[in-house]
Design a protein around this motif. Structure first.
Motif, short mmCIF file in Angstrom:
data_model
loop_
_atom_site.label_atom_id
_atom_site.label_comp_id
_atom_site.label_asym_id
_atom_site.label_seq_id
_atom_site.Cartn_x
_atom_site.Cartn_y
_atom_site.Cartn_z
N UNK A 45 0.87 -1.19 0.00
CA UNK A 45 0.00 0.00 0.00
C UNK A 45 0.90 1.23 0.00
N UNK A 46 1.17 1.74 -1.18
CA UNK A 46 2.04 2.91 -1.33
C UNK A 46 1.30 4.15 -0.86
N UNK A 47 1.83 4.78 0.19
CA UNK A 47 1.15 5.93 0.78
C UNK A 47 1.00 7.08 -0.21
N UNK A 48 2.02 7.34 -1.00
CA UNK A 48 1.96 8.43 -1.97
C UNK A 48 0.88 8.20 -3.02
N UNK A 49 0.81 6.98 -3.52
CA UNK A 49 -0.20 6.65 -4.53
C UNK A 49 -1.61 6.78 -3.95
N UNK A 50 -1.80 6.24 -2.74
CA UNK A 50 -3.11 6.35 -2.09
C UNK A 50 -3.47 7.81 -1.82
N UNK A 51 -2.49 8.58 -1.34
CA UNK A 51 -2.75 10.00 -1.06
C UNK A 51 -3.17 10.74 -2.33
N UNK A 52 -2.46 10.50 -3.41
CA UNK A 52 -2.80 11.16 -4.67
C UNK A 52 -4.17 10.73 -5.18
N UNK A 53 -4.47 9.44 -5.10
CA UNK A 53 -5.75 8.97 -5.63
C UNK A 53 -6.93 9.44 -4.78
N UNK A 54 -6.69 9.62 -3.47
CA UNK A 54 -7.76 10.10 -2.59
C UNK A 54 -7.78 11.62 -2.47
N UNK A 55 -6.73 12.28 -2.96
CA UNK A 55 -6.68 13.74 -2.90
C UNK A 55 -6.44 14.27 -1.50
N UNK A 56 -5.67 13.52 -0.70
CA UNK A 56 -5.38 13.93 0.68
C UNK A 56 -3.89 13.82 0.95
N UNK A 57 -3.48 14.20 2.16
CA UNK A 57 -2.07 14.17 2.51
C UNK A 57 -1.61 12.75 2.85
N UNK A 58 -0.29 12.54 2.74
CA UNK A 58 0.28 11.24 3.12
C UNK A 58 0.07 10.97 4.60
N UNK A 59 0.13 12.02 5.41
CA UNK A 59 -0.07 11.85 6.85
C UNK A 59 -1.44 11.28 7.17
N UNK A 60 -2.47 11.76 6.47
CA UNK A 60 -3.82 11.23 6.69
C UNK A 60 -3.91 9.78 6.25
N UNK A 61 -3.27 9.45 5.13
CA UNK A 61 -3.25 8.07 4.66
C UNK A 61 -2.52 7.19 5.67
N UNK A 62 -1.38 7.66 6.16
CA UNK A 62 -0.59 6.89 7.12
C UNK A 62 -1.41 6.59 8.38
N UNK A 63 -2.14 7.59 8.88
CA UNK A 63 -2.95 7.37 10.07
C UNK A 63 -4.08 6.38 9.78
N UNK A 64 -4.70 6.47 8.62
CA UNK A 64 -5.76 5.52 8.25
C UNK A 64 -5.18 4.11 8.17
N UNK A 65 -3.98 3.97 7.61
CA UNK A 65 -3.34 2.66 7.50
C UNK A 65 -3.00 2.10 8.89
N UNK A 81 7.03 -0.74 4.85
CA UNK A 81 5.76 -0.07 4.65
C UNK A 81 4.57 -0.93 5.03
N UNK A 82 3.43 -0.57 4.45
CA UNK A 82 2.16 -1.23 4.75
C UNK A 82 1.78 -2.18 3.62
N UNK A 83 1.17 -3.31 4.01
CA UNK A 83 0.74 -4.32 3.06
C UNK A 83 -0.64 -4.81 3.45
N UNK A 84 -1.43 -5.19 2.44
CA UNK A 84 -2.74 -5.78 2.73
C UNK A 84 -2.49 -7.10 3.44
N UNK A 85 -3.14 -7.30 4.58
CA UNK A 85 -2.93 -8.50 5.38
C UNK A 85 -3.33 -9.75 4.62
N UNK A 86 -2.59 -10.81 4.87
CA UNK A 86 -2.86 -12.10 4.24
C UNK A 86 -3.96 -12.86 4.96
N UNK A 87 -4.26 -12.48 6.19
CA UNK A 87 -5.24 -13.23 6.98
C UNK A 87 -6.62 -13.14 6.34
N UNK A 88 -7.40 -14.16 6.61
CA UNK A 88 -8.75 -14.21 6.07
C UNK A 88 -9.70 -13.32 6.83
N UNK A 89 -10.88 -13.17 6.29
CA UNK A 89 -11.89 -12.33 6.92
C UNK A 89 -12.33 -12.88 8.27
#
Length: 135
Positions: A45-65, A81-89
């Motif tokens: 989960x690339x913070x910069x990519x998520x921040x750009x796609x959501x139109x918010x700061x990296x800090x806000x993305x980092x806190x959400x992650x 960095x952050x990764x989508x967890x492998x664990x099941x639902x």
């Protein structure tokens, strides 16, 4: 001259609007992408990519992650960095159920032990969050 009351204006008054923080909105959006499978388990989960796609700061993305990591939906690896967890639902559901069992009691204890200084600090924090803007 009579005074105008809420009941005179609308017999069914609307509920107050609930303002969501940018972090809360980012959390909801990223969570929905993970749950829907749009973001696959193990993917970075690339913070910069998520921040750009959501139109918010990296800090806000980092806190959400960080919040998502607390829920077990995201894993954090130091220097990677952050990764989508492998664990099941089912794992996520169990973690959320445990939090649901524990957190109300924690909140009750905090409420019974707080003092006027604690309440003032909490009010200041809420006001600061309400006034905060994201660049």
């Amino acid at each position: 001259m009579s005074t105008l009351r809420q009941a005179d204006v609308d017999p069914h008054p609307a509920q107050p609007l609930r303002v969501r923080s940018v972090v809360g909105l980012a959390y909801d959006e990223i969570r929905s992408l993970i749950v829907a499978g749009t973001l696959e388990p193990g993917s970075r989960l690339a913070q910069g990519v998520l921040a750009d796609s959501l139109g918010i700061s990296r800090g806000s993305v980092r806190e959400a992650l960080r919040r998502l990591a607390g829920d077990g939906l995201v894993d954090f690896e130091v220097n990677r960095g952050f990764f989508v967890a492998e664990s099941g639902l089912d794992d996520v559901r169990q973690r959320l159920e445990a939090r649901l069992a524990l957190e109300p009691e924690i909140a009750r204890l905090a409420a019974t032990r707080c003092n006027d200084d604690d309440l003032e600090l909490m009010r200041e924090s809420i006001a600061a969050e309400s006034a905060a803007t994201t660049s």
